[in-house]
Design a protein around this motif. Sequence first.
Motif, PDB file in Angstrom:
ATOM      1  N   TYR A 180       0.845  -1.188   0.000  1.00 10.88           N
ATOM      2  CA  TYR A 180       0.000   0.000   0.000  1.00 10.88           C
ATOM      3  C   TYR A 180       0.880   1.237   0.000  1.00 10.88           C
ATOM      4  CZ  TYR A 180      -4.078  -2.797   1.429  1.00 10.88           C
ATOM      5  OH  TYR A 180      -5.122  -3.690   1.482  1.00 10.88           O
TER       6      TYR A 180
ATOM      7  N   GLN B  53       0.765   5.467   1.068  1.00 17.54           N
ATOM      8  CA  GLN B  53       0.039   6.489   1.825  1.00 17.54           C
ATOM      9  C   GLN B  53       0.697   7.846   1.622  1.00 17.54           C
ATOM     10  OE1 GLN B  53       0.163   6.305   6.161  1.00 17.54           O
ATOM     11  NE2 GLN B  53      -1.933   7.056   6.294  1.00 17.54           N
TER      12      GLN B  53
ATOM     13  N   GLY C 258      -5.590   8.222   3.491  1.00 17.34           N
ATOM     14  CA  GLY C 258      -5.667   6.799   3.773  1.00 17.34           C
ATOM     15  C   GLY C 258      -4.681   6.020   2.929  1.00 17.34           C
ATOM     16  N   LEU C 259      -4.711   4.688   3.085  1.00 16.08           N
ATOM     17  CA  LEU C 259      -3.825   3.840   2.310  1.00 16.08           C
ATOM     18  C   LEU C 259      -4.498   3.433   1.002  1.00 16.08           C
ATOM     19  CD1 LEU C 259      -2.729   3.590   5.288  1.00 16.08           C
ATOM     20  CD2 LEU C 259      -1.982   1.279   4.648  1.00 16.08           C
TER      21      LEU C 259
ATOM     22  N   LEU D 210      -4.148   0.747  -2.294  1.00 17.58           N
ATOM     23  CA  LEU D 210      -3.522  -0.494  -2.719  1.00 17.58           C
ATOM     24  C   LEU D 210      -2.676  -0.285  -3.968  1.00 17.58           C
ATOM     25  CD1 LEU D 210      -3.411  -3.633  -2.222  1.00 17.58           C
ATOM     26  CD2 LEU D 210      -5.216  -3.788  -3.971  1.00 17.58           C
TER      27      LEU D 210
ATOM     28  N   GLN E  60     -15.005   8.437   5.901  1.00 19.72           N
ATOM     29  CA  GLN E  60     -14.765   8.730   7.303  1.00 19.72           C
ATOM     30  C   GLN E  60     -15.066  10.200   7.547  1.00 19.72           C
ATOM     31  OE1 GLN E  60     -10.662   6.307   7.561  1.00 19.72           O
ATOM     32  NE2 GLN E  60     -11.350   7.155   9.521  1.00 19.72           N
TER      33      GLN E  60
ATOM     34  N   GLN F 229      -2.932   5.092  13.817  1.00 16.31           N
ATOM     35  CA  GLN F 229      -1.605   5.311  13.252  1.00 16.31           C
ATOM     36  C   GLN F 229      -0.907   6.423  14.002  1.00 16.31           C
ATOM     37  OE1 GLN F 229      -1.484   6.457   9.080  1.00 16.31           O
ATOM     38  NE2 GLN F 229       0.482   5.449   8.819  1.00 16.31           N
TER      39      GLN F 229
ATOM     40  N   PHE G  80      -4.012   9.564  14.334  1.00 19.52           N
ATOM     41  CA  PHE G  80      -4.693   9.474  13.049  1.00 19.52           C
ATOM     42  C   PHE G  80      -5.412   8.127  13.022  1.00 19.52           C
ATOM     43  CE2 PHE G  80      -5.624  10.949   9.000  1.00 19.52           C
ATOM     44  CZ  PHE G  80      -5.255  10.095   7.977  1.00 19.52           C
TER      45      PHE G  80
ATOM     46  N   LEU H 122      -7.781   5.317  11.057  1.00 16.23           N
ATOM     47  CA  LEU H 122      -8.126   4.827   9.733  1.00 16.23           C
ATOM     48  C   LEU H 122      -9.154   3.715   9.831  1.00 16.23           C
ATOM     49  CD1 LEU H 122      -4.555   4.732   8.262  1.00 16.23           C
ATOM     50  CD2 LEU H 122      -6.442   6.028   7.277  1.00 16.23           C
TER      51      LEU H 122
ATOM     52  N   GLU I 273      -8.005  -7.847  -0.447  1.00 14.37           N
ATOM     53  CA  GLU I 273      -7.380  -6.609  -0.001  1.00 14.37           C
ATOM     54  C   GLU I 273      -8.335  -5.768   0.818  1.00 14.37           C
ATOM     55  OE1 GLU I 273      -8.126  -7.506  -3.038  1.00 14.37           O
ATOM     56  OE2 GLU I 273      -8.581  -5.788  -4.351  1.00 14.37           O
ATOM     57  N   ALA I 274      -7.753  -4.937   1.676  1.00 16.59           N
ATOM     58  CA  ALA I 274      -8.529  -3.978   2.448  1.00 16.59           C
ATOM     59  C   ALA I 274      -8.577  -2.653   1.703  1.00 16.59           C
ATOM     60  CB  ALA I 274      -7.900  -3.784   3.823  1.00 16.59           C
TER      61      ALA I 274
ATOM     62  N   PHE J  60      -9.313   1.465   2.297  1.00 15.29           N
ATOM     63  CA  PHE J  60      -9.215   2.398   3.402  1.00 15.29           C
ATOM     64  C   PHE J  60      -9.973   3.688   3.133  1.00 15.29           C
ATOM     65  CE2 PHE J  60      -6.159   0.713   6.432  1.00 15.29           C
ATOM     66  CZ  PHE J  60      -5.664  -0.370   5.720  1.00 15.29           C
ATOM     67  N   GLY J  61     -10.475   4.269   4.214  1.00 18.15           N
ATOM     68  CA  GLY J  61     -10.999   5.620   4.163  1.00 18.15           C
ATOM     69  C   GLY J  61      -9.860   6.622   4.214  1.00 18.15           C
ATOM     70  N   GLN J  62     -10.216   7.918   4.195  1.00 18.44           N
ATOM     71  CA  GLN J  62      -9.210   8.981   4.158  1.00 18.44           C
ATOM     72  C   GLN J  62      -8.694   9.351   5.548  1.00 18.44           C
ATOM     73  OE1 GLN J  62      -7.768  10.455   1.193  1.00 18.44           O
ATOM     74  NE2 GLN J  62      -8.587   8.430   0.764  1.00 18.44           N
ATOM     75  N   GLY J  63      -9.274   8.757   6.565  1.00 16.42           N
ATOM     76  CA  GLY J  63      -8.752   8.971   7.909  1.00 16.42           C
ATOM     77  C   GLY J  63      -9.380  10.142   8.638  1.00 16.42           C
TER      78      GLY J  63
END
Lengths: 114, 112
Positions: free
Chosen positions: A36, A38, A43-44, A46, B6, B37, B88, B90, B100-101, B103-106
Amino acid sequence: AQSVTQLGSHVSVSEGALVLLRCNYSSSVPPYLFWYVQYPNQGLQLLLKYTSAATLVKGINGFEAEFKKSETSFHLTKPSAHMSDAAEYFCAVTAASGTYKYIFGTGTRLKVLA
Amino acid sequence: DGGITQSPKYLFRKEGQNVTLSCEQNLNHDAMYWYRQDPGQGLRLIYYSQIVNDFQKGDIAEGYSVSREKKESFPLTVTSAQKNPTAFYLCASSLGMNTEAFFGQGTRLTVV
């Protein structure tokens, strides 16, 4: 237990140079592996994933990674670094068979020098 | 567009107050996750949920609580019992095992 090790918390390369970010995993069974990226305060995203279909995996933005079972490695490479590649990169593995969890490495911050 | 939302992106709270972080997904994913994080420490799992009305503690669940009443939503409450809540946060989701996961923008939480 599964674990992921990313060697080098900070890596600097010159623009146009090869990018190599290292990831080693410990697993007693064939793992599912991910890289990933960032960007700051985001966010992360892929980059690519290994799911046993092919050992050389191509991802987005020109990145690729090679799964080497004998070395338990899944290093990320890009032939020519671009300024926009500056970010933090995380390697991850699925935690164990039968779970939905992931194990993340501690990340490598890539700096690209002009 | 499908994805994970998020909110808010930045959140400020006074010490001693509980605060709830929102996470919504429209990907029809079964599993959802909350990570914390901190600089130099990578991602640490707080809670995760594999199905509605069920969730499990992660590695650092103390001082946090979650609920999963709907498939689309997985809110995280940071309670006053969390000693160092500034971080932070997530949220992520995945379709199932070995996928795969996403993610949101946090959410960046600052407690003063």
